[in-house]
Design a protein around this motif. Structure first.
Motif, PDB file in Angstrom:
ATOM      1  N   PRO A 171       0.810  -1.225   0.000  1.00 37.10           N
ATOM      2  CA  PRO A 171       0.000   0.000   0.000  1.00 37.10           C
ATOM      3  C   PRO A 171       0.845   1.278   0.000  1.00 37.10           C
ATOM      4  O   PRO A 171       0.481   2.272  -0.640  1.00 37.10           O
ATOM      5  N   ALA A 172       1.976   1.253   0.714  1.00 37.13           N
ATOM      6  CA  ALA A 172       2.856   2.426   0.735  1.00 37.13           C
ATOM      7  C   ALA A 172       3.457   2.673  -0.641  1.00 37.13           C
ATOM      8  O   ALA A 172       3.585   3.830  -1.080  1.00 37.13           O
ATOM      9  N   ASP A 197       2.027   1.887  -3.415  1.00 42.31           N
ATOM     10  CA  ASP A 197       0.925   2.394  -4.227  1.00 42.31           C
ATOM     11  C   ASP A 197       0.715   3.886  -3.981  1.00 42.31           C
ATOM     12  O   ASP A 197       0.530   4.660  -4.926  1.00 42.31           O
ATOM     13  N   ARG A 198       0.753   4.299  -2.726  1.00 45.39           N
ATOM     14  CA  ARG A 198       0.596   5.721  -2.398  1.00 45.39           C
ATOM     15  C   ARG A 198       1.747   6.540  -2.974  1.00 45.39           C
ATOM     16  O   ARG A 198       1.546   7.664  -3.455  1.00 45.39           O
ATOM     17  N   GLU A 251       1.163   6.895  -6.687  1.00 46.52           N
ATOM     18  CA  GLU A 251       0.074   7.830  -6.952  1.00 46.52           C
ATOM     19  C   GLU A 251       0.525   9.276  -6.758  1.00 46.52           C
ATOM     20  O   GLU A 251       0.157  10.164  -7.535  1.00 46.52           O
ATOM     21  N   ALA A 252       1.342   9.505  -5.743  1.00 46.55           N
ATOM     22  CA  ALA A 252       1.762  10.869  -5.422  1.00 46.55           C
ATOM     23  C   ALA A 252       2.924  11.365  -6.275  1.00 46.55           C
ATOM     24  O   ALA A 252       2.985  12.550  -6.624  1.00 46.55           O
ATOM     25  N   VAL A 298      -5.324  -1.167  -5.151  1.00 45.51           N
ATOM     26  CA  VAL A 298      -4.273  -0.290  -5.673  1.00 45.51           C
ATOM     27  C   VAL A 298      -4.839   0.696  -6.687  1.00 45.51           C
ATOM     28  O   VAL A 298      -5.753   0.373  -7.447  1.00 45.51           O
ATOM     29  N   LYS A 299      -4.282   1.885  -6.683  1.00 43.85           N
ATOM     30  CA  LYS A 299      -4.743   2.926  -7.586  1.00 43.85           C
ATOM     31  C   LYS A 299      -3.727   3.277  -8.662  1.00 43.85           C
ATOM     32  O   LYS A 299      -4.097   3.750  -9.741  1.00 43.85           O
ATOM     33  N   GLU A 343       8.883   2.052   4.571  1.00 43.68           N
ATOM     34  CA  GLU A 343       7.716   2.924   4.379  1.00 43.68           C
ATOM     35  C   GLU A 343       8.021   3.852   3.210  1.00 43.68           C
ATOM     36  O   GLU A 343       8.531   4.951   3.376  1.00 43.68           O
ATOM     37  N   ASP A 351       6.290   5.654   1.237  1.00 43.59           N
ATOM     38  CA  ASP A 351       5.626   6.950   1.047  1.00 43.59           C
ATOM     39  C   ASP A 351       5.933   7.902   2.201  1.00 43.59           C
ATOM     40  O   ASP A 351       5.295   8.942   2.348  1.00 43.59           O
ATOM     41  N   LYS A 375      10.674   9.819   0.368  1.00 41.04           N
ATOM     42  CA  LYS A 375      10.439  10.808  -0.694  1.00 41.04           C
ATOM     43  C   LYS A 375      11.635  11.735  -0.863  1.00 41.04           C
ATOM     44  O   LYS A 375      11.952  12.141  -1.986  1.00 41.04           O
TER      45      LYS A 375
END
Length: 219
Positions: A117-118, A120-121, A124-125, A155-156, A202, A204, A209
């Motif tokens: 999920p991280a 995926d985020r 997305e970002a 997931v996006k 992590e 995201d 980043k």
């Protein structure tokens, strides 16, 4: 026989054997390197600058990405191959010009499932014209499992890539860049390794980043 200095002279047969051994060693090195071809050698030479760029990332290997190990030698990964969701072939060379976060995972790997999920985020970002998250499943049994899992977690932004042959993992293992799952490699726009994280992170987080932003600025 005794030399003038008092030392013993090696018998001629031992001397010849030593020379033959050295020649054989040279031959082995030549065959191994020669087999890679000029294209591979050129690709590695193109990655010389990546080692300097990787060193600049070292201060950012902290917090949530403290496990990030910077590359200390030029390694080209542009040739690494896998499959798209429709079964067509792809390689990291397809992402030329983009900083890539390559993530190897499997549905049976609990830490992989936890960090997905991280990723995926992050995709997305931050995904766009100069950055891509490339998650490659190395599940070898049911080909439908990776797609089903990504669907389950909703997931996006992550695409589905697979390598049921697990050759991509073996290739990274051969470069001493993979010991287990998940394995995540940060790669520059030329397909050169900048560093690797063995285990989950992590992705995201602010720490991740910042690391990726620095890599993008230097890609």
């Amino acid at each position: 026989m005794v030399t003038r200095g008092g030392g013993k002279r090696l018998p001629l047969v031992l001397g010849l054997a030593a020379v033959a051994g050295i020649a054989a060693g040279v031959a082995v090195v030549y065959v191994r390197e020669g087999g890679r071809g000029n294209q591979a050698a050129t690709a590695v030479s193109d990655c010389a600058g990546a080692v300097k760029a990787a060193a600049a990332l070292a201060p950012l290997a902290k917090g949530e990405v403290a496990a990030f190990q910077v590359a200390d030698r030029p390694v080209s990964l542009a040739h690494l191959a896998f499959q798209k969701a429709d079964g067509s072939a792809a390689t990291l060379a397809d992402f030329a010009g983009k900083t890539v976060l390559l993530n190897l995972w499997a549905t049976w790997c609990v830490p992989c499932r936890k960090e997905m999920p991280a990723l995926d985020r992050l995709a997305e970002a931050e995904g766009g014209t100069d950055f891509a998250v490339v998650p490659v499943s190395i599940d070898t049994q049911d080909p439908g499992k990776p797609k089903a899992f990504l669907g389950e977690i909703g997931v996006k932004a992550l695409p589905l890539y697979v390598d049921p042959s697990t050759k991509i993992f073996s290739a990274l293992k051969g470069e001493a860049m993979a010991v287990g799952l998940p394995t995540t490699v940060l790669i520059d726009g030329k397909g050169c390794a900048l560093g690797v994280v063995s285990g989950p992170a992590e992705w995201d987080s602010a720490d991740a980043k910042a690391l990726i932003a620095a890599a993008r600025n230097g890609a």
